[in-house]
Design a protein around this motif. Structure first.
Motif, PDB file in Angstrom:
ATOM      1  N   THR A  16       0.849  -1.194   0.000  1.00 15.16           N
ATOM      2  CA  THR A  16       0.000   0.000   0.000  1.00 15.16           C
ATOM      3  C   THR A  16       0.884   1.244   0.000  1.00 15.16           C
ATOM      4  OG1 THR A  16      -0.077   0.146   2.414  1.00 15.16           O
ATOM      5  CG2 THR A  16      -1.752  -1.239   1.335  1.00 15.16           C
ATOM      6  N   PHE A  17       0.291   2.378  -0.305  1.00 21.45           N
ATOM      7  CA  PHE A  17       1.037   3.632  -0.245  1.00 21.45           C
ATOM      8  C   PHE A  17       1.467   3.941   1.185  1.00 21.45           C
ATOM      9  CE2 PHE A  17      -1.495   4.681  -4.184  1.00 21.45           C
ATOM     10  CZ  PHE A  17      -0.405   4.662  -5.036  1.00 21.45           C
ATOM     11  N   GLU A  18       0.636   3.576   2.144  1.00 20.82           N
ATOM     12  CA  GLU A  18       0.957   3.860   3.543  1.00 20.82           C
ATOM     13  C   GLU A  18       2.187   3.077   4.008  1.00 20.82           C
ATOM     14  OE1 GLU A  18      -2.954   5.116   2.530  1.00 20.82           O
ATOM     15  OE2 GLU A  18      -2.063   3.103   2.365  1.00 20.82           O
ATOM     16  N   ASN A  19       2.451   1.941   3.377  1.00 16.80           N
ATOM     17  CA  ASN A  19       3.590   1.106   3.747  1.00 16.80           C
ATOM     18  C   ASN A  19       4.825   1.382   2.893  1.00 16.80           C
ATOM     19  OD1 ASN A  19       2.768  -0.363   5.954  1.00 16.80           O
ATOM     20  ND2 ASN A  19       1.939  -2.050   4.769  1.00 16.80           N
ATOM     21  N   PHE A  20       4.803   2.441   2.103  1.00 18.79           N
ATOM     22  CA  PHE A  20       5.930   2.768   1.230  1.00 18.79           C
ATOM     23  C   PHE A  20       6.650   3.982   1.787  1.00 18.79           C
ATOM     24  CE2 PHE A  20       8.025   4.318  -2.653  1.00 18.79           C
ATOM     25  CZ  PHE A  20       8.565   3.140  -3.137  1.00 18.79           C
ATOM     26  N   LEU A  21       7.862   3.773   2.272  1.00 12.99           N
ATOM     27  CA  LEU A  21       8.622   4.845   2.898  1.00 12.99           C
ATOM     28  C   LEU A  21       9.366   5.658   1.844  1.00 12.99           C
ATOM     29  CD1 LEU A  21       9.788   6.253   5.425  1.00 12.99           C
ATOM     30  CD2 LEU A  21      11.622   4.551   5.398  1.00 12.99           C
ATOM     31  N   VAL A  22       9.143   6.958   1.866  1.00 12.89           N
ATOM     32  CA  VAL A  22       9.880   7.879   0.995  1.00 12.89           C
ATOM     33  C   VAL A  22      10.504   8.954   1.879  1.00 12.89           C
ATOM     34  CG1 VAL A  22       9.770   9.460  -0.948  1.00 12.89           C
ATOM     35  CG2 VAL A  22       8.269   7.472  -0.894  1.00 12.89           C
ATOM     36  N   PRO A  23      11.845   9.021   1.946  1.00 12.61           N
ATOM     37  CA  PRO A  23      12.500  10.031   2.795  1.00 12.61           C
ATOM     38  C   PRO A  23      12.158  11.449   2.345  1.00 12.61           C
ATOM     39  CG  PRO A  23      14.054   8.337   2.091  1.00 12.61           C
ATOM     40  CD  PRO A  23      12.807   8.134   1.287  1.00 12.61           C
ATOM     41  N   ALA A  24      12.231  12.379   3.260  1.00 11.50           N
ATOM     42  CA  ALA A  24      11.976  13.789   2.945  1.00 11.50           C
ATOM     43  C   ALA A  24      12.934  14.260   1.856  1.00 11.50           C
ATOM     44  CB  ALA A  24      12.144  14.649   4.192  1.00 11.50           C
ATOM     45  N   GLY A  25      12.396  14.954   0.871  1.00  5.60           N
ATOM     46  CA  GLY A  25      13.216  15.478  -0.214  1.00  5.60           C
ATOM     47  C   GLY A  25      13.488  14.497  -1.333  1.00  5.60           C
ATOM     48  N   ASP A  26      13.046  13.265  -1.183  1.00  5.24           N
ATOM     49  CA  ASP A  26      13.276  12.258  -2.228  1.00  5.24           C
ATOM     50  C   ASP A  26      12.396  12.558  -3.437  1.00  5.24           C
ATOM     51  OD1 ASP A  26      12.903   9.581  -3.681  1.00  5.24           O
ATOM     52  OD2 ASP A  26      14.411   9.051  -2.185  1.00  5.24           O
ATOM     53  N   SER A  27      12.933  12.299  -4.634  1.00  6.79           N
ATOM     54  CA  SER A  27      12.181  12.582  -5.863  1.00  6.79           C
ATOM     55  C   SER A  27      10.963  11.690  -6.022  1.00  6.79           C
ATOM     56  CB  SER A  27      13.101  12.419  -7.083  1.00  6.79           C
ATOM     57  OG  SER A  27      13.620  11.098  -7.146  1.00  6.79           O
ATOM     58  N   LYS A  28      10.891  10.596  -5.258  1.00 11.37           N
ATOM     59  CA  LYS A  28       9.734   9.706  -5.360  1.00 11.37           C
ATOM     60  C   LYS A  28       8.453  10.372  -4.867  1.00 11.37           C
ATOM     61  CE  LYS A  28      12.203   5.287  -4.752  1.00 11.37           C
ATOM     62  NZ  LYS A  28      13.354   5.731  -3.955  1.00 11.37           N
ATOM     63  N   HIS A  29       8.568  11.485  -4.132  1.00  9.96           N
ATOM     64  CA  HIS A  29       7.361  12.167  -3.662  1.00  9.96           C
ATOM     65  C   HIS A  29       6.503  12.620  -4.847  1.00  9.96           C
ATOM     66  CE1 HIS A  29       7.738  12.296   0.683  1.00  9.96           C
ATOM     67  NE2 HIS A  29       9.035  12.546   0.545  1.00  9.96           N
ATOM     68  N   LEU A  30       7.140  13.046  -5.926  1.00 11.92           N
ATOM     69  CA  LEU A  30       6.395  13.444  -7.119  1.00 11.92           C
ATOM     70  C   LEU A  30       5.622  12.263  -7.686  1.00 11.92           C
ATOM     71  CD1 LEU A  30       5.688  15.418  -9.407  1.00 11.92           C
ATOM     72  CD2 LEU A  30       7.831  14.754 -10.527  1.00 11.92           C
ATOM     73  N   LEU A  31       6.275  11.116  -7.751  1.00 10.47           N
ATOM     74  CA  LEU A  31       5.613   9.914  -8.267  1.00 10.47           C
ATOM     75  C   LEU A  31       4.453   9.512  -7.370  1.00 10.47           C
ATOM     76  CD1 LEU A  31       5.330   7.399 -10.029  1.00 10.47           C
ATOM     77  CD2 LEU A  31       7.198   6.354  -8.725  1.00 10.47           C
ATOM     78  N   LEU A  32       4.662   9.538  -6.057  1.00 13.17           N
ATOM     79  CA  LEU A  32       3.588   9.165  -5.145  1.00 13.17           C
ATOM     80  C   LEU A  32       2.402  10.109  -5.260  1.00 13.17           C
ATOM     81  CD1 LEU A  32       5.366   6.992  -3.875  1.00 13.17           C
ATOM     82  CD2 LEU A  32       4.629   7.806  -1.641  1.00 13.17           C
ATOM     83  N   THR A  33       2.677  11.388  -5.414  1.00 12.64           N
ATOM     84  CA  THR A  33       1.595  12.349  -5.582  1.00 12.64           C
ATOM     85  C   THR A  33       0.780  12.028  -6.828  1.00 12.64           C
ATOM     86  OG1 THR A  33       2.834  14.098  -4.462  1.00 12.64           O
ATOM     87  CG2 THR A  33       1.038  14.787  -5.905  1.00 12.64           C
ATOM     88  N   LEU A  34       1.473  11.686  -7.914  1.00 12.05           N
ATOM     89  CA  LEU A  34       0.782  11.334  -9.156  1.00 12.05           C
ATOM     90  C   LEU A  34      -0.068  10.089  -8.977  1.00 12.05           C
ATOM     91  CD1 LEU A  34       0.291  11.524 -12.242  1.00 12.05           C
ATOM     92  CD2 LEU A  34       2.393  10.192 -12.539  1.00 12.05           C
ATOM     93  N   LEU A  35       0.519   9.027  -8.449  1.00 11.88           N
ATOM     94  CA  LEU A  35      -0.192   7.753  -8.348  1.00 11.88           C
ATOM     95  C   LEU A  35      -1.277   7.772  -7.280  1.00 11.88           C
ATOM     96  CD1 LEU A  35       2.746   5.173  -8.651  1.00 11.88           C
ATOM     97  CD2 LEU A  35       1.214   5.980 -10.449  1.00 11.88           C
ATOM     98  N   ARG A  36      -0.996   8.419  -6.162  1.00 12.16           N
ATOM     99  CA  ARG A  36      -1.917   8.368  -5.022  1.00 12.16           C
ATOM    100  C   ARG A  36      -3.049   9.375  -5.140  1.00 12.16           C
ATOM    101  NH1 ARG A  36       1.407   9.502  -0.062  1.00 12.16           N
ATOM    102  NH2 ARG A  36       1.322  11.577  -1.000  1.00 12.16           N
ATOM    103  N   ASP A  37      -2.752  10.562  -5.681  1.00 17.76           N
ATOM    104  CA  ASP A  37      -3.720  11.648  -5.622  1.00 17.76           C
ATOM    105  C   ASP A  37      -4.297  12.075  -6.976  1.00 17.76           C
ATOM    106  OD1 ASP A  37      -3.144  11.726  -2.898  1.00 17.76           O
ATOM    107  OD2 ASP A  37      -1.547  13.203  -3.177  1.00 17.76           O
TER     108      ASP A  37
END
Length: 234
Positions: A16-37
């Motif tokens: 799940t998205f809740e179980n996926f750790l993305v450190p602060a400042g990591d570029s994966k935040h953009l991907l998570l925003t796209l997929l999750r929201d």
């Protein structure tokens, strides 16, 4: 709803998205925003994720399916490496009618012209009806070992994201994060010991965590290095 083969495919409950750790400042935040929201409600018809095993590609494909399903949308997740014994046209029949289709392990069809042709046709059908394809593989689109160049081109039409496999420090953080999600306390030295002794991939580490959760509850023991040594005979 599409009439498909009866496939024994089940989403991993922990993916799940809740179980996926993305450190602060990591570029994966953009991907998570796209997929999750934003996706699959956005205008992007396809998204492709790629990375080595353990990078989180399969996790995010399944997390996207979990999120869409929780909103009442019918979805289908297809890990291609598990489906090579089936006829591709039967597996992919009428999937364009679903709001979201997640195709994992696209590199698995490298030696299968029939699967490549069938996936290419599905891609075109999905685009024709305004559907959404989320795909995952172990290489960038242009580097996929696919004989059908038009399929490689289609895979790269939408946004493409590379996911880097975590290093040892990040594996330790992921272990502690996932342990905390289960209500377990995993000290730094114990996490480091597990990363140094267990299988290098995240799947192996999560299997160790599963075992430790069960045995620590049964033994009423906290997670310590001596306890970990005893459980795994290290």
């Amino acid at each position: 709803m599409p009439q498909q083969l009866s496939l024994q495919i089940k989403l991993n409950d922990d993916a799940t998205f809740e179980n996926f750790l993305v450190p602060a400042g990591d570029s994966k935040h953009l991907l998570l925003t796209l997929l999750r929201d934003s996706w699959p409600q956005s205008d992007e018809p396809s998204v492709y994720l790629w990375g080595r095993p353990g990078s989180g590609v399969s996790h995010l494909l399944q997390a996207s399916c979990h999120r869409a399903a929780s909103s009442g949308l019918p979805v289908q997740y297809l890990p291609l490496r598990e489906l090579m014994e089936y006829p591709p046209e039967a597996v992919l029949a009428e999937l364009e009618r679903l709001p979201l289709v997640a195709i994992d392990d696209v590199q698995a069809i490298a030696d299968r012209d029939d699967w490549q042709e069938a996936l290419f046709n599905l891609f075109n059908r999905v685009r024709d009806v305004g559907g959404h394809l989320l795909m995952g593989g172990d290489a960038a689109p242009r580097e996929l070992p696919l004989a059908l160049s038009d399929l490689r081109s289609r895979i790269g039409w939408g946004p493409v994201f590379q996911l880097e496999a975590p290093n040892d420090v990040q594996r330790e953080e992921i272990l502690k994060f996932r342990a905390a999600r289960r209500g377990m306390t995993l000290e730094d030295e114990v996490a480091r010991y597990l990363v140094n002794r267990a299988a290098r991939d995240l799947h192996g580490l999560m299997d160790c965590l599963d075992t430790l959760e069960k045995t620590s509850l049964e033994a009423k023991r906290k997670l310590s290095i001596p306890f970990v040594k005893q459980v795994f005979s290290w």
